[in-house]
Design an enzyme around this catalytic site. Structure first.
Site, PDB file in Angstrom:
ATOM      1  N   SER A 133       0.702  -1.251  -0.002  1.00 52.39           N
ATOM      2  CA  SER A 133      -0.107   0.122   0.014  1.00 52.39           C
ATOM      3  C   SER A 133       0.817   1.190   0.178  1.00 52.39           C
ATOM      4  O   SER A 133       1.986   1.437   0.622  1.00 52.39           O
ATOM      5  CB  SER A 133      -0.956  -0.025   1.224  1.00 52.39           C
ATOM      6  OG  SER A 133      -1.507   1.212   1.372  1.00 52.39           O
ATOM      7  N   TYR A 146      -2.537  -0.130   9.957  1.00 52.06           N
ATOM      8  CA  TYR A 146      -2.414  -0.473   8.550  1.00 52.06           C
ATOM      9  C   TYR A 146      -1.046   0.004   8.113  1.00 52.06           C
ATOM     10  O   TYR A 146      -0.334  -0.877   7.312  1.00 52.06           O
ATOM     11  CB  TYR A 146      -3.501   0.192   7.796  1.00 52.06           C
ATOM     12  CG  TYR A 146      -3.657  -0.131   6.353  1.00 52.06           C
ATOM     13  CD1 TYR A 146      -4.014  -1.438   6.092  1.00 52.06           C
ATOM     14  CD2 TYR A 146      -3.487   0.601   5.374  1.00 52.06           C
ATOM     15  CE1 TYR A 146      -4.393  -1.806   4.644  1.00 52.06           C
ATOM     16  CE2 TYR A 146      -3.681   0.464   4.196  1.00 52.06           C
ATOM     17  CZ  TYR A 146      -3.837  -0.928   3.780  1.00 52.06           C
ATOM     18  OH  TYR A 146      -4.119  -1.184   2.327  1.00 52.06           O
ATOM     19  N   THR A 178      -4.646   4.983  -4.068  1.00 53.11           N
ATOM     20  CA  THR A 178      -6.167   4.943  -3.833  1.00 53.11           C
ATOM     21  C   THR A 178      -6.824   4.473  -5.018  1.00 53.11           C
ATOM     22  O   THR A 178      -6.962   4.546  -6.091  1.00 53.11           O
ATOM     23  CB  THR A 178      -6.560   6.424  -3.969  1.00 53.11           C
ATOM     24  OG1 THR A 178      -5.857   7.276  -3.279  1.00 53.11           O
ATOM     25  CG2 THR A 178      -8.101   6.617  -3.648  1.00 53.11           C
ATOM     26  N   THR A 181     -12.155  -0.298  -4.063  1.00 52.41           N
ATOM     27  CA  THR A 181     -12.221  -1.606  -3.714  1.00 52.41           C
ATOM     28  C   THR A 181     -13.532  -2.074  -2.618  1.00 52.41           C
ATOM     29  O   THR A 181     -13.714  -0.800  -2.253  1.00 52.41           O
ATOM     30  CB  THR A 181     -11.039  -2.625  -3.284  1.00 52.41           C
ATOM     31  OG1 THR A 181     -10.654  -1.988  -2.002  1.00 52.41           O
ATOM     32  CG2 THR A 181      -9.852  -2.404  -4.335  1.00 52.41           C
ATOM     33  N   GLY A 182     -13.655  -3.133  -2.463  1.00 49.67           N
ATOM     34  CA  GLY A 182     -14.472  -3.302  -1.455  1.00 49.67           C
ATOM     35  C   GLY A 182     -14.294  -2.833   0.133  1.00 49.67           C
ATOM     36  O   GLY A 182     -15.302  -2.418   1.042  1.00 49.67           O
TER      37      GLY A 182
END
Length: 250
Positions: A133, A146, A178, A181-182
């Protein structure tokens, strides 16, 4: 091509499975998810897909996934550790269990999966890819668990590349910016918020799961045979925007 994909019920994992099936006739895949109904529905139109329900927080899940994959496909050429978890909250009062969960899913599960698949990947001179990420390189309020876990994940993949390269195993991290997604549908349901986020990205749009799937697919292919140990940012240029954002008028 024989590939294991975790987090395959939706988003990047599902987009990747569809892309592999489209571009690689005869490919076999083990698609891993937690929700049986969602996973079965997602895989129903993907040739060569075998579904497997697993909770990656369980210490025994990784070996079970690898055993099932070998039984179904006869071996493993690639592992895509794509499942992830976001435990949002301020670090000052975040319960340790929430902080730890980010590492359990984002780091520990990948490590266990890599170890379980090592012998098979050595045989096939295969590849393991983790979904990282942009947050792994950029601290952000409320994303302490995260961000820290994704930073650790990128270093884990670099370490695997260094240690397993002599065995012919490639290890890479693909870090989206960015992407819709779910995991973040609730954020981008508001068009104004979506447009505001897109305006901060040099390409002036949010990412799609297919954008990330294309990059992962390339890294799985023989064309990427000399690529290992990278953390590849796929973010529309967002990682390079610190100064413009810092200097922007409030």
């Amino acid at each position: 091509m024989r590939v294991v994909i975790t987090g395959a019920s939706s988003g990047i994992g599902l987009a990747l499975a569809r892309l592999i099936a489209e571009r690689n006739p005869g490919a076999k895949m083990v698609l891993v998810g937690r929700d049986a109904a969602r996973l079965e529905a997602a895989a129903s139109d993907i040739p060569g897909a075998f579904t497997l329900i697993a909770d990656l927080s369980a210490p025994t899940a990784a070996q079970a996934i690898v055993d099932a994959a070998v039984a179904e496909m006869g071996g493993i050429d690639g592992v895509v550790s794509n499942a992830g978890a976001i435990c949002a909250g301020a670090l000052a009062d975040m319960p340790f269990e929430d902080f730890e969960r980010g590492f359990t899913i984002n780091v520990h599960a990948t490590f266990r999966l890599a170890q379980a698949a090592y012998a098979q990947l050595k045989l096939s001179r295969g590849v393991i890819i983790a979904t990282g990420s942009l947050a792994g390189r950029n601290a952000a309020p409320s994303l302490g668990s995260y961000s820290a876990s994704k930073a650790a994940l990128a270093m884990l993949m670099a370490q695997l590349a260094a240690e397993w390269g002599p065995d012919g195993i490639r290890s890479n991290c693909v870090s989206p910016g960015t992407v819709m997604t779910g995991l973040n549908d609730h954020i981008y349901a508001d068009p104004a918020n979506r447009d505001a986020r897109a305006a901060r990205i040099p390409l002036r749009r949010l990412g799609r799961p297919e954008d990330i799937a294309e990059v992962i697919h390339f890294l799985l292919r023989p064309e990427a045979a000399f690529v290992t140990g990278v953390d590849l940012m796929v973010d529309g240029g967002a990682d390079r925007m610190l100064m413009p954002l810092y200097l922007a008028p409030s």
